[in-house]
Design a protein around this motif. Structure first.
Motif, PDB file in Angstrom:
ATOM      1  N   SER A 298      31.367 -44.963  84.307  1.00 48.47           N
ATOM      2  CA  SER A 298      32.578 -44.164  84.100  1.00 48.47           C
ATOM      3  C   SER A 298      32.323 -43.034  83.103  1.00 48.47           C
ATOM      4  CB  SER A 298      33.727 -45.053  83.623  1.00 48.47           C
ATOM      5  OG  SER A 298      33.380 -45.675  82.406  1.00 48.47           O
ATOM      6  N   ALA A 299      31.306 -43.183  82.246  1.00 47.34           N
ATOM      7  CA  ALA A 299      31.062 -42.178  81.210  1.00 47.34           C
ATOM      8  C   ALA A 299      29.885 -41.259  81.503  1.00 47.34           C
ATOM      9  CB  ALA A 299      30.847 -42.862  79.863  1.00 47.34           C
ATOM     10  N   ALA A 300      29.014 -41.653  82.434  1.00 42.21           N
ATOM     11  CA  ALA A 300      27.811 -40.849  82.651  1.00 42.21           C
ATOM     12  C   ALA A 300      27.325 -40.912  84.088  1.00 42.21           C
ATOM     13  CB  ALA A 300      26.704 -41.299  81.698  1.00 42.21           C
ATOM     14  N   ILE A 301      26.874 -39.781  84.572  1.00 42.91           N
ATOM     15  CA  ILE A 301      26.292 -39.687  85.914  1.00 42.91           C
ATOM     16  C   ILE A 301      24.885 -39.132  85.758  1.00 42.91           C
ATOM     17  CG2 ILE A 301      26.447 -38.528  88.163  1.00 42.91           C
ATOM     18  CD1 ILE A 301      29.532 -38.242  87.493  1.00 42.91           C
ATOM     19  N   GLN A 302      23.910 -39.852  86.291  1.00 42.38           N
ATOM     20  CA  GLN A 302      22.526 -39.382  86.227  1.00 42.38           C
ATOM     21  C   GLN A 302      22.005 -39.144  87.627  1.00 42.38           C
ATOM     22  OE1 GLN A 302      20.084 -42.108  83.964  1.00 42.38           O
ATOM     23  NE2 GLN A 302      21.668 -42.284  82.404  1.00 42.38           N
ATOM     24  N   ALA A 303      21.291 -38.024  87.791  1.00 44.51           N
ATOM     25  CA  ALA A 303      20.717 -37.707  89.088  1.00 44.51           C
ATOM     26  C   ALA A 303      19.414 -36.950  88.898  1.00 44.51           C
ATOM     27  CB  ALA A 303      21.709 -36.870  89.900  1.00 44.51           C
ATOM     28  N   ASN A 304      18.634 -36.900  89.958  1.00 47.80           N
ATOM     29  CA  ASN A 304      17.470 -36.023  90.003  1.00 47.80           C
ATOM     30  C   ASN A 304      17.764 -34.921  91.005  1.00 47.80           C
ATOM     31  OD1 ASN A 304      16.031 -37.576  88.213  1.00 47.80           O
ATOM     32  ND2 ASN A 304      14.730 -38.534  89.757  1.00 47.80           N
ATOM     33  N   HIS A 305      17.241 -33.749  90.720  1.00 48.52           N
ATOM     34  CA  HIS A 305      17.356 -32.653  91.671  1.00 48.52           C
ATOM     35  C   HIS A 305      15.957 -32.171  92.021  1.00 48.52           C
ATOM     36  CE1 HIS A 305      17.645 -28.321  92.783  1.00 48.52           C
ATOM     37  NE2 HIS A 305      18.624 -28.787  93.519  1.00 48.52           N
TER      38      HIS A 305
ATOM     39  N   VAL B 267      19.164 -34.416  85.883  1.00 47.97           N
ATOM     40  CA  VAL B 267      20.492 -33.823  85.719  1.00 47.97           C
ATOM     41  C   VAL B 267      21.476 -34.901  85.270  1.00 47.97           C
ATOM     42  CG1 VAL B 267      22.371 -32.600  86.896  1.00 47.97           C
ATOM     43  CG2 VAL B 267      19.998 -32.146  87.546  1.00 47.97           C
ATOM     44  N   ASN B 268      22.152 -34.677  84.154  1.00 49.17           N
ATOM     45  CA  ASN B 268      23.135 -35.634  83.641  1.00 49.17           C
ATOM     46  C   ASN B 268      24.493 -34.977  83.424  1.00 49.17           C
ATOM     47  OD1 ASN B 268      21.041 -37.456  83.446  1.00 49.17           O
ATOM     48  ND2 ASN B 268      21.015 -37.550  81.211  1.00 49.17           N
ATOM     49  N   PHE B 269      25.528 -35.734  83.717  1.00 49.36           N
ATOM     50  CA  PHE B 269      26.881 -35.320  83.345  1.00 49.36           C
ATOM     51  C   PHE B 269      27.485 -36.453  82.517  1.00 49.36           C
ATOM     52  CE2 PHE B 269      25.990 -33.022  87.252  1.00 49.36           C
ATOM     53  CZ  PHE B 269      26.485 -31.750  87.009  1.00 49.36           C
ATOM     54  N   THR B 270      27.959 -36.155  81.318  1.00 47.02           N
ATOM     55  CA  THR B 270      28.648 -37.174  80.527  1.00 47.02           C
ATOM     56  C   THR B 270      30.097 -36.743  80.309  1.00 47.02           C
ATOM     57  OG1 THR B 270      27.889 -36.176  78.470  1.00 47.02           O
ATOM     58  CG2 THR B 270      26.553 -37.957  79.351  1.00 47.02           C
ATOM     59  N   MET B 271      31.012 -37.699  80.399  1.00 46.67           N
ATOM     60  CA  MET B 271      32.440 -37.408  80.342  1.00 46.67           C
ATOM     61  C   MET B 271      33.114 -38.126  79.188  1.00 46.67           C
ATOM     62  SD  MET B 271      32.353 -37.758  84.296  1.00 46.67           S
ATOM     63  CE  MET B 271      30.778 -38.399  83.830  1.00 46.67           C
ATOM     64  N   THR B 272      33.910 -37.410  78.443  1.00 45.30           N
ATOM     65  CA  THR B 272      34.680 -37.970  77.344  1.00 45.30           C
ATOM     66  C   THR B 272      36.121 -37.481  77.474  1.00 45.30           C
ATOM     67  OG1 THR B 272      32.726 -37.473  76.011  1.00 45.30           O
ATOM     68  CG2 THR B 272      34.636 -38.336  74.833  1.00 45.30           C
ATOM     69  N   PRO B 273      37.092 -38.407  77.470  1.00 47.69           N
ATOM     70  CA  PRO B 273      38.493 -37.947  77.537  1.00 47.69           C
ATOM     71  C   PRO B 273      38.841 -37.089  76.318  1.00 47.69           C
ATOM     72  CG  PRO B 273      38.334 -40.320  77.914  1.00 47.69           C
ATOM     73  CD  PRO B 273      36.980 -39.863  77.427  1.00 47.69           C
TER      74      PRO B 273
ATOM     75  N   GLN C  25      29.891 -32.779  79.528  1.00 52.29           N
ATOM     76  CA  GLN C  25      28.654 -32.130  79.119  1.00 52.29           C
ATOM     77  C   GLN C  25      27.617 -32.324  80.219  1.00 52.29           C
ATOM     78  OE1 GLN C  25      27.093 -32.365  74.970  1.00 52.29           O
ATOM     79  NE2 GLN C  25      25.363 -33.375  75.936  1.00 52.29           N
ATOM     80  N   GLY C  26      27.082 -31.224  80.684  1.00 55.46           N
ATOM     81  CA  GLY C  26      26.052 -31.294  81.714  1.00 55.46           C
ATOM     82  C   GLY C  26      24.719 -30.853  81.148  1.00 55.46           C
ATOM     83  N   THR C  27      23.660 -31.624  81.432  1.00 56.64           N
ATOM     84  CA  THR C  27      22.323 -31.208  81.010  1.00 56.64           C
ATOM     85  C   THR C  27      21.378 -31.309  82.200  1.00 56.64           C
ATOM     86  OG1 THR C  27      21.904 -33.460  80.225  1.00 56.64           O
ATOM     87  CG2 THR C  27      22.499 -31.831  78.566  1.00 56.64           C
ATOM     88  N   SER C  28      20.492 -30.345  82.277  1.00 51.65           N
ATOM     89  CA  SER C  28      19.469 -30.350  83.325  1.00 51.65           C
ATOM     90  C   SER C  28      18.152 -29.966  82.675  1.00 51.65           C
ATOM     91  CB  SER C  28      19.833 -29.350  84.425  1.00 51.65           C
ATOM     92  OG  SER C  28      18.821 -29.316  85.416  1.00 51.65           O
ATOM     93  N   VAL C  29      17.135 -30.803  82.865  1.00 51.49           N
ATOM     94  CA  VAL C  29      15.826 -30.580  82.251  1.00 51.49           C
ATOM     95  C   VAL C  29      14.757 -30.719  83.324  1.00 51.49           C
ATOM     96  CG1 VAL C  29      14.168 -31.416  80.542  1.00 51.49           C
ATOM     97  CG2 VAL C  29      16.616 -31.479  80.037  1.00 51.49           C
ATOM     98  N   SER C  30      13.835 -29.782  83.347  1.00 49.85           N
ATOM     99  CA  SER C  30      12.730 -29.869  84.301  1.00 49.85           C
ATOM    100  C   SER C  30      11.798 -31.002  83.893  1.00 49.85           C
ATOM    101  CB  SER C  30      11.954 -28.553  84.330  1.00 49.85           C
ATOM    102  OG  SER C  30      12.806 -27.511  84.731  1.00 49.85           O
ATOM    103  N   ALA C  31      11.473 -31.879  84.839  1.00 45.60           N
ATOM    104  CA  ALA C  31      10.627 -33.031  84.549  1.00 45.60           C
ATOM    105  C   ALA C  31       9.194 -32.601  84.265  1.00 45.60           C
ATOM    106  CB  ALA C  31      10.656 -34.021  85.712  1.00 45.60           C
ATOM    107  N   VAL C  32       8.785 -31.541  84.898  1.00 46.66           N
ATOM    108  CA  VAL C  32       7.433 -31.032  84.703  1.00 46.66           C
ATOM    109  C   VAL C  32       7.530 -29.625  84.140  1.00 46.66           C
ATOM    110  CG1 VAL C  32       5.260 -30.439  85.839  1.00 46.66           C
ATOM    111  CG2 VAL C  32       6.601 -32.383  86.651  1.00 46.66           C
ATOM    112  N   TRP C  33       6.758 -29.363  83.121  1.00 46.35           N
ATOM    113  CA  TRP C  33       6.743 -28.011  82.581  1.00 46.35           C
ATOM    114  C   TRP C  33       5.993 -27.115  83.541  1.00 46.35           C
ATOM    115  CZ3 TRP C  33       3.746 -23.925  81.487  1.00 46.35           C
ATOM    116  CH2 TRP C  33       4.264 -22.955  80.605  1.00 46.35           C
ATOM    117  N   TYR C  34       6.709 -26.225  84.173  1.00 47.19           N
ATOM    118  CA  TYR C  34       6.008 -25.312  85.072  1.00 47.19           C
ATOM    119  C   TYR C  34       6.293 -23.859  84.753  1.00 47.19           C
ATOM    120  CZ  TYR C  34      10.468 -25.394  87.558  1.00 47.19           C
ATOM    121  OH  TYR C  34      11.786 -25.335  87.872  1.00 47.19           O
ATOM    122  N   SER C  35       7.394 -23.617  84.043  1.00 45.78           N
ATOM    123  CA  SER C  35       7.684 -22.240  83.674  1.00 45.78           C
ATOM    124  C   SER C  35       8.717 -22.256  82.572  1.00 45.78           C
ATOM    125  CB  SER C  35       8.214 -21.469  84.878  1.00 45.78           C
ATOM    126  OG  SER C  35       8.707 -20.220  84.456  1.00 45.78           O
ATOM    127  N   LEU C  36       8.439 -21.537  81.515  1.00 52.09           N
ATOM    128  CA  LEU C  36       9.413 -21.463  80.442  1.00 52.09           C
ATOM    129  C   LEU C  36      10.663 -20.744  80.935  1.00 52.09           C
ATOM    130  CD1 LEU C  36       9.698 -22.334  77.563  1.00 52.09           C
ATOM    131  CD2 LEU C  36       8.898 -20.086  76.842  1.00 52.09           C
TER     132      LEU C  36
END
Ligand code: NAG
Ligand code: NAG
Length: 155
Positions: free
Chosen positions: A69-76, A86-92, A102-113
């Motif tokens: 209910s508080a967090a959704i995790q996925a890969n893209h 890719v994560n989405f966290t929800m707070t009322p 709050q949404g965060t997306s981080v590349s798993a492999v460093w391929y380009s700054l």
């Protein structure tokens, strides 16, 4: 207000990028491409959660990892060998009935700054596709320090 700040921040970032040829515009501590976006949405988090999950399931390039209910995790997957977490966290929100996301997306492999806005689009496309951006009180905030590629991408 927040949308206007977003536009201005992105415009400043773009100007800096053009002036420096893109070499110095990203935060010095960056070790992989990333993006963080914060949204305020005037509907309950339970509705926000199901809208995001439904949208992620509908998009072929995403794989759901876990949902609470508080967090959704996925890969893209953005290309061969290019996977972003890719994560989405929800707070009322406390004052009005609404949800802070709050949404965060981080590349798993460093391929380009400079990631051409992939991480930005990973987050934006879900919120846009879900229709949540049309919800009452919708506000979006990010800037060049929180989100690589902010303002560049045509998602
Ligand atoms: C998501 O990606 C990570 C790192 O590449 C991997 O360890 C994990 O198994 C992936 N999860 C899913 C559900 O594909
Ligand atoms: C998403 O959450 C998982 C588990 O907390 C964490 O390992 C991962 O680094 C997070 N990804 C992002 C992009 O914040």
């Amino acid at each position: 207000m927040a949308l206007r700040i977003l536009g201005v921040s992105c415009a400043i970032f773009m100007g800096t990028w053009v002036l420096t040829g893109g070499k110095d515009a990203a935060p010095a501590t960056t070790t992989s491409a990333f993006c963080k976006i914060i949204w305020l949405i005037g509907v309950p988090c339970t509705e926000v959660n199901s809208a995001i999950v439904t949208q992620i399931k509908a998009m072929g390039s995403y794989t759901l990892s876990s949902v609470t209910s508080a967090a959704i995790q996925a890969n893209h997957t953005s290309g061969v060998g290019q996977i972003e977490s890719v994560n989405f966290t929800m707070t009322p929100t406390s004052v009005i009935l609404g949800c802070h996301v709050q949404g965060t997306s981080v590349s798993a492999v460093w391929y380009s700054l400079f990631d051409n806005g992939i991480n930005f689009c990973n987050l934006r496309n879900v919120i846009k596709g879900s229709g949540l951006y049309k919800a009452p009180g919708f506000l979006e905030f990010t800037n060049e320090w929180l989100c690589l590629g902010c303002g560049f991408s045509a998602c």
